[in-house]
Motif scaffolding. Sequence first.
Motif, PDB file in Angstrom:
ATOM      1  N   PHE A 189       0.867  -1.177   0.000  1.00 21.80           N
ATOM      2  CA  PHE A 189       0.000   0.000   0.000  1.00 21.80           C
ATOM      3  C   PHE A 189       0.902   1.224   0.000  1.00 21.80           C
ATOM      4  N   VAL A 190       0.732   2.104  -1.005  1.00 20.83           N
ATOM      5  CA  VAL A 190       1.644   3.233  -1.197  1.00 20.83           C
ATOM      6  C   VAL A 190       0.871   4.546  -1.125  1.00 20.83           C
ATOM      7  N   ASN A 192       1.289   9.144  -0.454  1.00 16.81           N
ATOM      8  CA  ASN A 192       2.103  10.347  -0.238  1.00 16.81           C
ATOM      9  C   ASN A 192       1.529  11.202   0.895  1.00 16.81           C
ATOM     10  N   VAL A 193       0.547  10.671   1.625  1.00 18.80           N
ATOM     11  CA  VAL A 193       0.010  11.321   2.827  1.00 18.80           C
ATOM     12  C   VAL A 193      -0.095  10.262   3.922  1.00 18.80           C
ATOM     13  N   ASN A 194      -0.011  10.706   5.179  1.00 13.82           N
ATOM     14  CA  ASN A 194      -0.156   9.742   6.276  1.00 13.82           C
ATOM     15  C   ASN A 194      -0.940  10.297   7.463  1.00 13.82           C
ATOM     16  N   GLN A 195      -1.587  11.469   7.272  1.00 18.79           N
ATOM     17  CA  GLN A 195      -2.392  12.054   8.343  1.00 18.79           C
ATOM     18  C   GLN A 195      -3.864  12.201   7.956  1.00 18.79           C
ATOM     19  N   GLU A 196      -4.184  12.019   6.695  1.00 18.44           N
ATOM     20  CA  GLU A 196      -5.571  12.124   6.276  1.00 18.44           C
ATOM     21  C   GLU A 196      -6.339  10.867   6.675  1.00 18.44           C
ATOM     22  N   VAL A 197      -7.584  11.054   7.066  1.00 19.66           N
ATOM     23  CA  VAL A 197      -8.426   9.919   7.470  1.00 19.66           C
ATOM     24  C   VAL A 197      -8.553   8.915   6.332  1.00 19.66           C
ATOM     25  N   ILE A 198      -8.591   9.418   5.100  1.00 15.61           N
ATOM     26  CA  ILE A 198      -8.733   8.540   3.937  1.00 15.61           C
ATOM     27  C   ILE A 198      -7.556   7.563   3.828  1.00 15.61           C
ATOM     28  N   PHE A 199      -6.373   7.983   4.269  1.00 17.61           N
ATOM     29  CA  PHE A 199      -5.195   7.109   4.263  1.00 17.61           C
ATOM     30  C   PHE A 199      -5.406   5.937   5.219  1.00 17.61           C
ATOM     31  N   PHE A 200      -5.820   6.242   6.440  1.00 16.09           N
ATOM     32  CA  PHE A 200      -6.015   5.189   7.434  1.00 16.09           C
ATOM     33  C   PHE A 200      -7.088   4.199   6.987  1.00 16.09           C
ATOM     34  N   GLU A 201      -8.190   4.708   6.467  1.00 15.95           N
ATOM     35  CA  GLU A 201      -9.296   3.834   6.093  1.00 15.95           C
ATOM     36  C   GLU A 201      -8.918   2.910   4.936  1.00 15.95           C
ATOM     37  N   ARG A 202      -8.311   3.465   3.899  1.00 15.77           N
ATOM     38  CA  ARG A 202      -7.943   2.630   2.749  1.00 15.77           C
ATOM     39  C   ARG A 202      -6.846   1.634   3.120  1.00 15.77           C
ATOM     40  N   TYR A 203      -5.929   2.049   3.989  1.00 14.20           N
ATOM     41  CA  TYR A 203      -4.873   1.132   4.436  1.00 14.20           C
ATOM     42  C   TYR A 203      -5.454   0.015   5.298  1.00 14.20           C
ATOM     43  N   PHE A 204      -6.406   0.336   6.177  1.00 14.01           N
ATOM     44  CA  PHE A 204      -7.056  -0.699   6.987  1.00 14.01           C
ATOM     45  C   PHE A 204      -7.771  -1.710   6.086  1.00 14.01           C
ATOM     46  N   GLY A 205      -8.416  -1.206   5.016  1.00 12.94           N
ATOM     47  CA  GLY A 205      -9.094  -2.100   4.080  1.00 12.94           C
ATOM     48  C   GLY A 205      -8.120  -3.029   3.378  1.00 12.94           C
ATOM     49  N   TYR A 206      -6.960  -2.486   3.012  1.00 16.50           N
ATOM     50  CA  TYR A 206      -5.875  -3.286   2.409  1.00 16.50           C
ATOM     51  C   TYR A 206      -5.456  -4.402   3.362  1.00 16.50           C
ATOM     52  N   GLN A 207      -5.245  -4.045   4.644  1.00 17.79           N
ATOM     53  CA  GLN A 207      -4.830  -5.039   5.631  1.00 17.79           C
ATOM     54  C   GLN A 207      -5.901  -6.118   5.821  1.00 17.79           C
ATOM     55  N   GLN A 218       1.989  -5.612   4.846  1.00 18.47           N
ATOM     56  CA  GLN A 218       3.234  -4.853   4.938  1.00 18.47           C
ATOM     57  C   GLN A 218       2.936  -3.470   5.512  1.00 18.47           C
ATOM     58  N   PRO A 219       3.900  -2.846   6.185  1.00 18.14           N
ATOM     59  CA  PRO A 219       3.709  -1.456   6.612  1.00 18.14           C
ATOM     60  C   PRO A 219       3.450  -0.571   5.395  1.00 18.14           C
ATOM     61  N   ALA A 220       2.627   0.425   5.566  1.00 20.99           N
ATOM     62  CA  ALA A 220       2.347   1.341   4.453  1.00 20.99           C
ATOM     63  C   ALA A 220       3.641   1.995   3.974  1.00 20.99           C
ATOM     64  N   VAL A 221       3.805   2.058   2.671  1.00 22.98           N
ATOM     65  CA  VAL A 221       4.963   2.729   2.080  1.00 22.98           C
ATOM     66  C   VAL A 221       4.573   4.196   1.888  1.00 22.98           C
ATOM     67  N   THR A 222       5.016   5.052   2.781  1.00 19.42           N
ATOM     68  CA  THR A 222       4.653   6.471   2.718  1.00 19.42           C
ATOM     69  C   THR A 222       5.807   7.263   2.115  1.00 19.42           C
ATOM     70  N   MET A 223       5.523   7.912   1.010  1.00 20.35           N
ATOM     71  CA  MET A 223       6.542   8.662   0.261  1.00 20.35           C
ATOM     72  C   MET A 223       6.411  10.139   0.641  1.00 20.35           C
ATOM     73  N   THR A 239      10.517  -6.925  -0.252  1.00 18.10           N
ATOM     74  CA  THR A 239       9.173  -7.484  -0.066  1.00 18.10           C
ATOM     75  C   THR A 239       8.776  -8.452  -1.162  1.00 18.10           C
ATOM     76  N   GLY A 240       9.456  -8.390  -2.303  1.00 18.98           N
ATOM     77  CA  GLY A 240       9.071  -9.222  -3.438  1.00 18.98           C
ATOM     78  C   GLY A 240       7.722  -8.827  -3.997  1.00 18.98           C
ATOM     79  N   ALA A 241       7.368  -7.569  -3.842  1.00 14.96           N
ATOM     80  CA  ALA A 241       6.049  -7.085  -4.255  1.00 14.96           C
ATOM     81  C   ALA A 241       5.847  -7.222  -5.758  1.00 14.96           C
ATOM     82  N   THR A 242       4.643  -7.649  -6.126  1.00 19.11           N
ATOM     83  CA  THR A 242       4.268  -7.711  -7.543  1.00 19.11           C
ATOM     84  C   THR A 242       3.108  -6.762  -7.853  1.00 19.11           C
TER      85      THR A 242
END
Length: 336
Positions: A189-190, A192-207, A218-223, A239-242
């Motif tokens: 999960f990649v 460029n923000v890490n404080q917006e609520v939308i980041f947390f929600e979409r990352y939780f869905g990924y997990q 995997q931990p979120a890749v925050t650029m 990570t061997g990510a595809t």
Amino acid sequence: MIPTVKDVAKKANVSPSTVSRVINDHPSISVETKKKVRKIMEEMDYFPNATARNLGTQRANTIGVILPPLDSQERLGNPLYLELLNAINETAAGFQIATAVASAANSKSLLENVQRMHRQKQVDGFILAYSEKDDPVSEYLYQQKVPFTLIGRPAKREADIIYVDNDNQLLGKQATEYLIEKGHKNILFVSNVNQEVIFFERYFGYQEALMLAGLPTQPAVTMLQPEDYTKFPEVINQTGATALVIIDDIFALRMIQLANLHGYAVPDDLSVVSFNNSIFATLVHPYLTTIDIDVTDLGRLGTEKLLEQINHEQSSGIQLVVPHHLIQRETVRALK
């Protein structure tokens, strides 16, 4: 000659004060009189003076749209906000309401702009077009009891704030599930923000999707910093990510460029799913596989709910969920 209230009154054989009450839709004027006066106003091509009308109603007849701090190129160029503004403006115009925009390069300046608009009574309420943790703007609006609707889920006080949103946790889950269905097991999960609520929600869905499938998260890749971009090939190798789930279309295009720079082709080496289905999704090949969040509906519903508050038709928090759907294009490859 531009017709005046007196001209309309004379032709309608009523007093100027009656015309003013018709303009303000005052309940003391009968339906028949209102129809008669409005018909004459239309025939004479008369338009009420907005300033005078506002003085009579103690309303600005304008709503403010607050954009997030424009502190990055992605935010400055993100078409989502232009689409949202267009939907808000069209909906407000249907109610004969104008729109004003509050924007700034940082949170401090943005708060000052919003405070000025509120204190000078330039607007009757606001649509807040973003949701962040510890946001001073949303805190000010809440504490001052200013009518406002949030586009997005509140970081706190969900029971008190009226908001319109997609189910972003479900979006993140479905984007990841689509990649799993295509045979991908190592997914990042990649963002460029890490404080917006939308980041947390979409990352939780990924997990959630990966855990339900029995696959590693995997931990979120925050650029966020320049060095984060230089470490990108190392992260892929470790990570061997595809496949990548990326926070939105604009940033997805940047990540595709970065992948190409380091010798990774999309979708041959890395598959990509993003969000928003913006105009940029089909500007260059490969076309983005993305989830459409129906920005027009978000803007329309947000405006309608704000106007209900201004007219004292809403008294408590309410959530409206806008549907979404996946658009399959060219950035996802099925693994054998």
